[in-house]
Design a protein around this motif. Structure first.
Motif, PDB file in Angstrom:
ATOM      1  N   GLN A   2      -1.786   2.631 -15.321  1.00 38.98           N
ATOM      2  CA  GLN A   2      -1.290   1.354 -15.830  1.00 38.98           C
ATOM      3  C   GLN A   2      -2.410   0.331 -15.949  1.00 38.98           C
ATOM      4  O   GLN A   2      -2.549  -0.344 -16.951  1.00 38.98           O
ATOM      5  CB  GLN A   2      -0.199   0.814 -14.894  1.00 38.98           C
ATOM      6  CG  GLN A   2       0.325  -0.568 -15.305  1.00 38.98           C
ATOM      7  CD  GLN A   2       1.360  -1.088 -14.325  1.00 38.98           C
ATOM      8  OE1 GLN A   2       1.778  -0.367 -13.424  1.00 38.98           O
ATOM      9  NE2 GLN A   2       1.769  -2.316 -14.511  1.00 38.98           N
ATOM     10  N   ILE A   3      -3.245   0.218 -14.892  1.00 40.71           N
ATOM     11  CA  ILE A   3      -4.312  -0.767 -14.941  1.00 40.71           C
ATOM     12  C   ILE A   3      -5.346  -0.409 -16.003  1.00 40.71           C
ATOM     13  O   ILE A   3      -5.845  -1.276 -16.714  1.00 40.71           O
ATOM     14  CB  ILE A   3      -4.997  -0.911 -13.561  1.00 40.71           C
ATOM     15  CG1 ILE A   3      -6.084  -1.991 -13.629  1.00 40.71           C
ATOM     16  CG2 ILE A   3      -5.567   0.398 -13.077  1.00 40.71           C
ATOM     17  CD1 ILE A   3      -6.726  -2.263 -12.287  1.00 40.71           C
ATOM     18  N   SER A   6      -3.872  -1.361 -19.478  1.00 38.32           N
ATOM     19  CA  SER A   6      -3.738  -2.800 -19.642  1.00 38.32           C
ATOM     20  C   SER A   6      -5.093  -3.466 -19.832  1.00 38.32           C
ATOM     21  O   SER A   6      -5.264  -4.317 -20.712  1.00 38.32           O
ATOM     22  CB  SER A   6      -3.022  -3.402 -18.414  1.00 38.32           C
ATOM     23  OG  SER A   6      -1.743  -2.847 -18.268  1.00 38.32           O
ATOM     24  N   GLU A 281     -10.888  -0.265  -9.107  1.00 36.37           N
ATOM     25  CA  GLU A 281      -9.960   0.744  -8.633  1.00 36.37           C
ATOM     26  C   GLU A 281     -10.737   1.674  -7.708  1.00 36.37           C
ATOM     27  O   GLU A 281     -11.701   2.324  -8.120  1.00 36.37           O
ATOM     28  CB  GLU A 281      -9.370   1.527  -9.798  1.00 36.37           C
ATOM     29  CG  GLU A 281      -8.363   2.590  -9.369  1.00 36.37           C
ATOM     30  CD  GLU A 281      -7.848   3.404 -10.557  1.00 36.37           C
ATOM     31  OE1 GLU A 281      -6.744   3.109 -11.025  1.00 36.37           O
ATOM     32  OE2 GLU A 281      -8.576   4.316 -10.998  1.00 36.37           O
ATOM     33  N   TYR A 298      -7.225  -0.835  -4.475  1.00 35.11           N
ATOM     34  CA  TYR A 298      -7.871  -1.733  -5.427  1.00 35.11           C
ATOM     35  C   TYR A 298      -8.667  -2.797  -4.687  1.00 35.11           C
ATOM     36  O   TYR A 298      -8.452  -3.068  -3.501  1.00 35.11           O
ATOM     37  CB  TYR A 298      -6.821  -2.381  -6.322  1.00 35.11           C
ATOM     38  CG  TYR A 298      -5.928  -1.379  -7.005  1.00 35.11           C
ATOM     39  CD1 TYR A 298      -6.347  -0.721  -8.162  1.00 35.11           C
ATOM     40  CD2 TYR A 298      -4.686  -1.054  -6.477  1.00 35.11           C
ATOM     41  CE1 TYR A 298      -5.541   0.218  -8.778  1.00 35.11           C
ATOM     42  CE2 TYR A 298      -3.873  -0.116  -7.086  1.00 35.11           C
ATOM     43  CZ  TYR A 298      -4.299   0.522  -8.237  1.00 35.11           C
ATOM     44  OH  TYR A 298      -3.511   1.458  -8.828  1.00 35.11           O
ATOM     45  N   ARG A 324      -0.890  -1.106  -3.852  1.00 35.72           N
ATOM     46  CA  ARG A 324       0.454  -1.498  -4.262  1.00 35.72           C
ATOM     47  C   ARG A 324       1.212  -0.306  -4.855  1.00 35.72           C
ATOM     48  O   ARG A 324       1.685  -0.363  -5.972  1.00 35.72           O
ATOM     49  CB  ARG A 324       0.397  -2.630  -5.310  1.00 35.72           C
ATOM     50  CG  ARG A 324      -0.068  -3.971  -4.769  1.00 35.72           C
ATOM     51  CD  ARG A 324       0.925  -4.574  -3.790  1.00 35.72           C
ATOM     52  NE  ARG A 324       0.496  -5.903  -3.407  1.00 35.72           N
ATOM     53  CZ  ARG A 324      -0.335  -6.155  -2.401  1.00 35.72           C
ATOM     54  NH1 ARG A 324      -0.830  -5.152  -1.687  1.00 35.72           N
ATOM     55  NH2 ARG A 324      -0.672  -7.392  -2.106  1.00 35.72           N
ATOM     56  N   GLY A 326       0.547   2.507  -6.367  1.00 34.25           N
ATOM     57  CA  GLY A 326       0.209   3.038  -7.681  1.00 34.25           C
ATOM     58  C   GLY A 326      -0.001   2.009  -8.762  1.00 34.25           C
ATOM     59  O   GLY A 326      -0.166   2.368  -9.929  1.00 34.25           O
ATOM     60  N   HIS A 327      -0.016   0.711  -8.445  1.00 32.10           N
ATOM     61  CA  HIS A 327      -0.286  -0.272  -9.497  1.00 32.10           C
ATOM     62  C   HIS A 327      -1.065  -1.437  -8.909  1.00 32.10           C
ATOM     63  O   HIS A 327      -1.114  -1.656  -7.696  1.00 32.10           O
ATOM     64  CB  HIS A 327       1.012  -0.772 -10.137  1.00 32.10           C
ATOM     65  CG  HIS A 327       1.852  -1.614  -9.216  1.00 32.10           C
ATOM     66  ND1 HIS A 327       1.686  -2.973  -9.086  1.00 32.10           N
ATOM     67  CD2 HIS A 327       2.863  -1.277  -8.379  1.00 32.10           C
ATOM     68  CE1 HIS A 327       2.562  -3.445  -8.207  1.00 32.10           C
ATOM     69  NE2 HIS A 327       3.287  -2.432  -7.767  1.00 32.10           N
ATOM     70  N   TYR A 328      -1.683  -2.206  -9.790  1.00 30.90           N
ATOM     71  CA  TYR A 328      -2.490  -3.351  -9.383  1.00 30.90           C
ATOM     72  C   TYR A 328      -1.580  -4.543  -9.113  1.00 30.90           C
ATOM     73  O   TYR A 328      -0.534  -4.702  -9.735  1.00 30.90           O
ATOM     74  CB  TYR A 328      -3.485  -3.687 -10.506  1.00 30.90           C
ATOM     75  CG  TYR A 328      -4.694  -4.477 -10.062  1.00 30.90           C
ATOM     76  CD1 TYR A 328      -5.847  -3.831  -9.674  1.00 30.90           C
ATOM     77  CD2 TYR A 328      -4.676  -5.864 -10.040  1.00 30.90           C
ATOM     78  CE1 TYR A 328      -6.976  -4.545  -9.282  1.00 30.90           C
ATOM     79  CE2 TYR A 328      -5.789  -6.590  -9.648  1.00 30.90           C
ATOM     80  CZ  TYR A 328      -6.938  -5.917  -9.271  1.00 30.90           C
ATOM     81  OH  TYR A 328      -8.042  -6.644  -8.879  1.00 30.90           O
ATOM     82  N   ASP A 329      -1.977  -5.395  -8.156  1.00 31.66           N
ATOM     83  CA  ASP A 329      -1.265  -6.652  -7.917  1.00 31.66           C
ATOM     84  C   ASP A 329      -1.885  -7.703  -8.844  1.00 31.66           C
ATOM     85  O   ASP A 329      -2.980  -8.195  -8.606  1.00 31.66           O
ATOM     86  CB  ASP A 329      -1.415  -7.076  -6.449  1.00 31.66           C
ATOM     87  CG  ASP A 329      -0.540  -8.268  -6.111  1.00 31.66           C
ATOM     88  OD1 ASP A 329      -0.260  -9.079  -7.015  1.00 31.66           O
ATOM     89  OD2 ASP A 329      -0.133  -8.403  -4.940  1.00 31.66           O
TER      90      ASP A 329
END
Length: 571
Positions: A2-3, A6, A281, A298, A324, A326-329
């Motif tokens: 995702q990161i 994006s 990452e 991260y 988080r 599997g995703h970035y905050d």
């Protein structure tokens, strides 16, 4: 994923917003870094150079500095007291990044090859293949490093071999790119073998394969990035590589010791300010070893450097390490932010650190520099009677550089002191530890450490480089199964909570099992042609843990490298 998607979309959009002269970056191992350090001290008041705490350096800014010196020299002026070797090195800096120079190969000595291979290969001395057109620049080069060593009291071969390619380019002066890819085989000396055995990780690399019954290792090394300017003052870089924050040989904030990482970097340089946002990452500690299942964690960091005077630069650093699921905050993506306040709003689940640095250029001969890194700072615990509280986690660095030392041109000296308190880089879980892929993000030996470093650099001839380094350290290691704050991969959880930290207080420096080490090395490098070096290195290393026999090692290495870094074992 995702990161990555994006950030990549964001960069593509930003690239279309503004047309400005683009820059790529010098590799962290580039020979030009030593030259730029000298020029910063000699010029003393150069605003561009004094803002160079975050590395790697921008090629465009570096060449602009070299061009300005060239203009002075062509006019018969030499305000920085440059030597003939300095002039040669500045010429090579321009030749190696000629796409940014105001000068052309036709008018500069040594840029073109005397014997090119046809019309395609070695038209210039710097590159195997170079295309320099109006809206397109491309250079392609082999990347080779072959080091063969003999280690005392060790019958197996010790070597590092890397074969690959490197390239960089510039499209319409708006988008820059670079990459390095190599296939590597390695069997390092005793400190390398110990690091792999204890951490199940390859220093500076990611996944690896064991061969020859675990005696040697194979791995791929890929690094690359794309760059664009979104205004005249803001450069954006998206890539997979290493970064470094500091002016010393070591960094207590972010070093280039660990493996490359996916990152997005925004660098804003305006007036007397250089502001860097770095989003990365990383890889937390896997269940078993580097080749096990690895989720992601991260990091968000920023560094603000300010030229307070024409000779003094002060910096502020802040970082947050987090995970988080599997995703970035995205709250940490705000480029102007105090991470501690956001961490508190998020319920304080993350590892926040702050730091400060300085450097001062004096008399066109000296530079003094330093760093302070803080994880926890409770006044009563630091200045009161509880300095040995386990949560008293700080580190500091102090160093100095002396160019053209004792009147000898091109002889540079550097002294550096580093101290890191116990538990400085540890956390209550591996997603917050100051490490990636089982390797420290800052000092390669972790915490509970005091280190002295002496460096001598000498370039008596244009193509001859001599480098001597001596490091002396004392460290407190884990003992009897208990954690004494050295290894960033170890959790600082107390025994009462199921961890291995023995107590709450009584953690002075070197608590645990004291160990002492000395690492002395001397390297002679001769540049046969541009960026092609033949080298010889001798290393003496002594390491002693309390109640154990000392490990004394002598290593002699011969090597050839072309557009590549030398593999060092300085830990």
């Amino acid at each position: 994923m995702q990161i990555r998607n994006s950030l990549l979309v964001a960069i593509m959009l930003l690239a279309t917003m503004y047309s400005s002269a683009q820059t790529t970056y010098l590799p962290l191992w580039a020979k030009e870094h030593w030259l730029l350090d000298r020029m910063e001290i000699k010029a003393q008041r150069n605003n561009q150079l004094n803002l160079s705490t975050v590395k790697p350096y921008m090629r465009k800014a570096s060449v602009e500095v070299a061009d300005s010196f060239a203009i002075w020299l062509h006019a018969g002026k030499n305000p920085a007291n440059l030597s003939e070797v300095d002039e040669y090195n500045l010429n090579r800096l321009q030749a190696n990044s000629s796409e940014y120079s105001m000068f052309s190969a036709d008018g500069m000595p040594g840029w073109k090859s005397k014997k090119p291979w046809g019309k395609t290969f070695f038209a210039t001395q710097a590159n195997l293949v170079e295309l320099n057109k109006k809206d397109f620049y491309l250079s392609i080069n082999p990347a080779i490093n072959i080091q063969q060593s003999i280690e005392s009291d060790y019958d197996e071969p010790v070597y590092h071999r890397a074969f690959g390619a490197t390239a960089r380019g510039l499209i319409a002066k708006r988008v820059g790119f670079n990459f390095l890819v190599t296939a590597n085989g390695e069997q390092g000396p005793v400190q390398f073998r110990r690091f792999v055995a204890e951490n199940h990780a390859m220093p500076g690399a990611g996944r690896f394969d064991s061969v020859d019954g675990g005696k040697s290792y194979q791995y791929m090394d890929f690094r690359g990035s794309v760059n664009t300017n979104i205004t005249q003052y803001i450069n954006v870089q998206f890539g997979y590589d290493k970064n470094f924050i500091g002016d010393g040989y070591r960094s207590l904030m972010l070093s280039d010791f660990s493996n490359p990482a996916l990152f997005l970097k925004l660098n804003t340089r305006i007036w007397k300010l250089n502001y860097t946002n770095l989003f990365m990452e990383l890889t937390p500690t896997p269940d078993q070893d580097m080749n096990g299942q690895m989720k992601k964690k991260y990091a968000a960091m920023h560094h603000l450097g300010l030229n307070v005077t024409k000779w003094l630069n002060l910096g502020f650093f802040e970082s947050i390490i987090f995970a988080r699921d599997g995703h970035y905050d995205f709250s940490y993506l705000l480029p102007v932010i105090f991470y501690r306040s956001i961490e508190q709003q998020n319920g304080s689940p993350d590892n926040a650190n702050i730091g400060f640095d300085f450097k001062a250029n004096v008399a066109r001969k000296l530079q003094f520099y330093g760093q302070v890194m803080l994880d926890e700072f409770v006044k009563d615990e630091v200045v009161g009677n509880k300095q040995d509280w386990w949560g008293n986690k700080q580190g500091f660095q102090l160093g100095g550089k002396y160019v053209d030392a004792i009147g000898i041109k091109n002889l540079d000296l550097q002294l550096e002191f580093n101290q890191v308190r116990p538990f400085m880089y540890q956390f209550r879980d591996t997603t917050g530890s100051y490490a990636s892929a089982l390797q420290p993000l800052a000092h390669p030996m972790g915490g509970n450490l005091r280190e002295y470093i002496t460096i001598i650099r000498y370039q008596p001839l244009n193509r001859l480089y001599l480098f001597a380094r001596g490091s002396f350290w004392k460290q407190g290691l884990d003992s009897a199964g208990y954690n004494f704050g050295a290894n960033p991969n170890t959790l600082y959880t107390a025994v009462a909570q199921g961890g291995t930290r023995l107590r709450g207080n009584n953690y002075p420096m070197f608590a645990g099992m004291p160990a002492k080490g000395t690492n002395l090395s001397l390297t002679a490098s001769f540049e046969c042609r541009e960026n092609l070096f033949v080298e010889a290195t001798g290393m003496l290393r002594n390491y002693k843990e309390t109640n154990k026999d000392a490990v004394n090692t002598t290593i002699v290495t011969l090597g050839v490298r072309w557009n590549m870094f030398r593999r060092d074992y300085d830990y």
